[in-house]
Design a protein around this motif. Structure first.
Motif, mmCIF file in Angstrom:
data_model
loop_
_atom_site.group_PDB
_atom_site.id
_atom_site.type_symbol
_atom_site.label_atom_id
_atom_site.label_comp_id
_atom_site.label_asym_id
_atom_site.label_seq_id
_atom_site.Cartn_x
_atom_site.Cartn_y
_atom_site.Cartn_z
ATOM 1 N N ALA A 89 12.273 -24.748 8.769
ATOM 2 C CA ALA A 89 11.655 -24.708 10.099
ATOM 3 C C ALA A 89 12.393 -25.582 11.111
ATOM 4 C CB ALA A 89 10.194 -25.162 9.998
ATOM 5 N N SER A 90 13.586 -26.056 10.759
ATOM 6 C CA SER A 90 14.308 -26.969 11.642
ATOM 7 C C SER A 90 14.859 -26.274 12.879
ATOM 8 C CB SER A 90 15.451 -27.638 10.872
ATOM 9 O OG SER A 90 16.449 -26.683 10.544
ATOM 10 N N ARG A 91 14.985 -27.036 13.943
ATOM 11 C CA ARG A 91 15.541 -26.513 15.186
ATOM 12 C C ARG A 91 17.014 -26.147 14.999
ATOM 13 N NH1 ARG A 91 12.712 -27.070 19.728
ATOM 14 N NH2 ARG A 91 14.628 -26.927 20.915
ATOM 15 N N ASN A 92 17.714 -26.923 14.185
ATOM 16 C CA ASN A 92 19.133 -26.661 13.975
ATOM 17 C C ASN A 92 19.351 -25.303 13.322
ATOM 18 O OD1 ASN A 92 21.989 -27.417 13.829
ATOM 19 N ND2 ASN A 92 21.642 -27.562 11.624
ATOM 20 N N LEU A 93 18.595 -25.022 12.246
ATOM 21 C CA LEU A 93 18.729 -23.745 11.560
ATOM 22 C C LEU A 93 18.314 -22.590 12.477
ATOM 23 C CD1 LEU A 93 19.411 -22.429 8.794
ATOM 24 C CD2 LEU A 93 16.960 -22.481 8.322
ATOM 25 N N THR A 94 17.242 -22.803 13.228
ATOM 26 C CA THR A 94 16.766 -21.763 14.146
ATOM 27 C C THR A 94 17.811 -21.430 15.194
ATOM 28 O OG1 THR A 94 14.493 -22.550 13.846
ATOM 29 C CG2 THR A 94 14.912 -21.109 15.726
ATOM 30 N N SER A 95 18.413 -22.449 15.775
ATOM 31 C CA SER A 95 19.432 -22.219 16.809
ATOM 32 C C SER A 95 20.655 -21.508 16.232
ATOM 33 C CB SER A 95 19.835 -23.544 17.458
ATOM 34 O OG SER A 95 20.413 -24.419 16.502
ATOM 35 N N LEU A 96 21.026 -21.857 14.990
ATOM 36 C CA LEU A 96 22.164 -21.178 14.347
ATOM 37 C C LEU A 96 21.854 -19.704 14.103
ATOM 38 C CD1 LEU A 96 23.236 -23.880 11.725
ATOM 39 C CD2 LEU A 96 24.460 -23.236 13.808
ATOM 40 N N PHE A 97 20.616 -19.412 13.716
ATOM 41 C CA PHE A 97 20.188 -18.029 13.486
ATOM 42 C C PHE A 97 20.208 -17.238 14.798
ATOM 43 C CE2 PHE A 97 16.831 -14.779 13.084
ATOM 44 C CZ PHE A 97 17.253 -14.121 11.934
ATOM 45 N N TYR A 172 16.054 -14.152 8.095
ATOM 46 C CA TYR A 172 15.967 -15.596 8.347
ATOM 47 C C TYR A 172 15.877 -16.364 7.033
ATOM 48 C CZ TYR A 172 14.669 -20.053 10.433
ATOM 49 O OH TYR A 172 14.650 -21.373 10.807
ATOM 50 N N LEU A 173 15.093 -15.844 6.079
ATOM 51 C CA LEU A 173 14.966 -16.517 4.786
ATOM 52 C C LEU A 173 16.300 -16.494 4.044
ATOM 53 C CD1 LEU A 173 12.905 -17.929 2.955
ATOM 54 C CD2 LEU A 173 12.580 -15.751 1.797
ATOM 55 N N LYS A 174 16.980 -15.365 4.083
ATOM 56 C CA LYS A 174 18.294 -15.255 3.450
ATOM 57 C C LYS A 174 19.285 -16.209 4.114
ATOM 58 C CE LYS A 174 21.983 -11.884 2.574
ATOM 59 N NZ LYS A 174 22.423 -10.480 2.795
ATOM 60 N N PHE A 175 19.234 -16.280 5.431
ATOM 61 C CA PHE A 175 20.117 -17.157 6.188
ATOM 62 C C PHE A 175 19.858 -18.623 5.831
ATOM 63 C CE2 PHE A 175 21.105 -19.598 10.085
ATOM 64 C CZ PHE A 175 22.433 -19.231 10.272
ATOM 65 N N ALA A 176 18.572 -18.992 5.708
ATOM 66 C CA ALA A 176 18.205 -20.357 5.357
ATOM 67 C C ALA A 176 18.677 -20.712 3.954
ATOM 68 C CB ALA A 176 16.694 -20.534 5.461
ATOM 69 N N ASP A 177 18.534 -19.766 3.019
ATOM 70 C CA ASP A 177 18.958 -20.007 1.638
ATOM 71 C C ASP A 177 20.467 -20.220 1.570
ATOM 72 O OD1 ASP A 177 17.710 -19.892 -1.176
ATOM 73 O OD2 ASP A 177 19.536 -18.682 -1.397
#
Length: 283
Positions: A89-97, A172-177
């Motif tokens: 749920a981080s802002r960094n991961l969200t912005s990268l996505f 998004y889940l795949k991207f986070a993993d």
């Protein structure tokens, strides 16, 4: 009790006396609630259920942690659920996505000109930013729920297009993993380099043997990270395209709006009477 009844009947008489105002206001707000219910954009929820797992073979061999005391070498003792959820749920991961899938024109489609593939703005300073998109994504689009009893996690994406909602949930889940796995690869690579550096130094034979065993484990982990498809998040129920909308709840909006409209109509009738009495006294 008598006073309460008197007040109630006085209010009823006042509303009946000003029934035209009460009816007009009630009908106006009822119509407004209907307009709101039928003009709000329909939204759909795509959700994926998963759990956090630990990749087999990622723990150091038993006994090594106690036999080594080398600065700069950290031996992890398993995956931290809270940390992985925080990354998810981080802002960094969200912005990268958002940047990877170029979501700015989609999230702010009312400002995007599809014909010219450019922003339609009165002022260049109004151009949406990744920061704004990330905030919107965090507060309006994505939701993550963790059930501590079952250790199941449900991530929901809410959007106007059902296919997009399902696609974003899965991707998004795949991207986070993949993101977390890449962090682990970097950590493993750093550990391998550090262990090799220590082995080139003059160390006690027992320590060297422990380092060799640890190096073997890290190399094994490196192979697993290169070949595994799911590092942290094991999908139990992937998102499918929803057929039923989640918002707006038209029936609830109309029912709540109707009740509120009646109350506002009553208040309007009472206020009209109060103002009439007040101005009569003034004159």
């Amino acid at each position: 009790m008598q006073n309460t009844e008197n007040v109630f009947f006085t209010m009823v008489e006042t509303v009946i006396k000003n029934k035209k105002t009460a009816i007009f206001v009630t009908v106006a707000f009822m119509v407004l609630s209907w307009v709101v219910a039928f003009t709000l954009p329909e939204k759909f929820k795509g959700y994926v259920e998963f759990r956090i797992v630990k990749l087999a073979g990622t723990s150091p061999p038993k006994g090594i942690a106690s036999s080594l005391n080398l600065p700069g070498l950290s031996l992890g003792q398993g995956e931290d659920v809270s940390e992985n959820l925080a990354i998810l749920a981080s802002r960094n991961l969200t912005s990268l996505f958002i940047e990877k899938y170029k979501l700015l024109p989609i999230l702010f489609d009312e400002k995007w000109n599809k014909e010219t593939n450019s922003w339609h703005l009165d002022n260049i300073d109004e151009e949406p930013t990744v920061w704004q998109a990330t905030k919107f994504f965090d507060t309006k689009l994505r939701a993550v729920d963790f059930d501590k009893e079952t250790n199941l996690i449900k991530m929901t994406m809410l959007w106007t297009d059902p296919k997009t909602a399902a696609f974003w949930a899965n991707e998004y889940l795949k991207f986070a993993d993949e993101y977390i796995a890449n962090l682990a690869r970097i950590e493993v690579r750093d550990k391998i380099n550090f262990i090799k550096l220590q082995l080139n130094q003059s160390l006690d034979n027992d320590v060297k043997q422990s380092l060799i065993r640890l190096l073997q484990e890290e190399l094994k982990k490196n192979v697993l990270l290169a070949t595994t498809k799911a590092y942290v998040f094991k999908v139990l129920d992937p998102a499918v395209v929803p057929e039923l909308k989640s918002e707006p709840l038209k029936g609830l909006i109309i029912l709540g709006g109707s009740i509120l409209s009646i109350l506002i109509g009553i208040i309007a009738a009472l206020l009209k009477e109060s103002f009439s009495v007040y101005f009569q006294r003034k004159t």
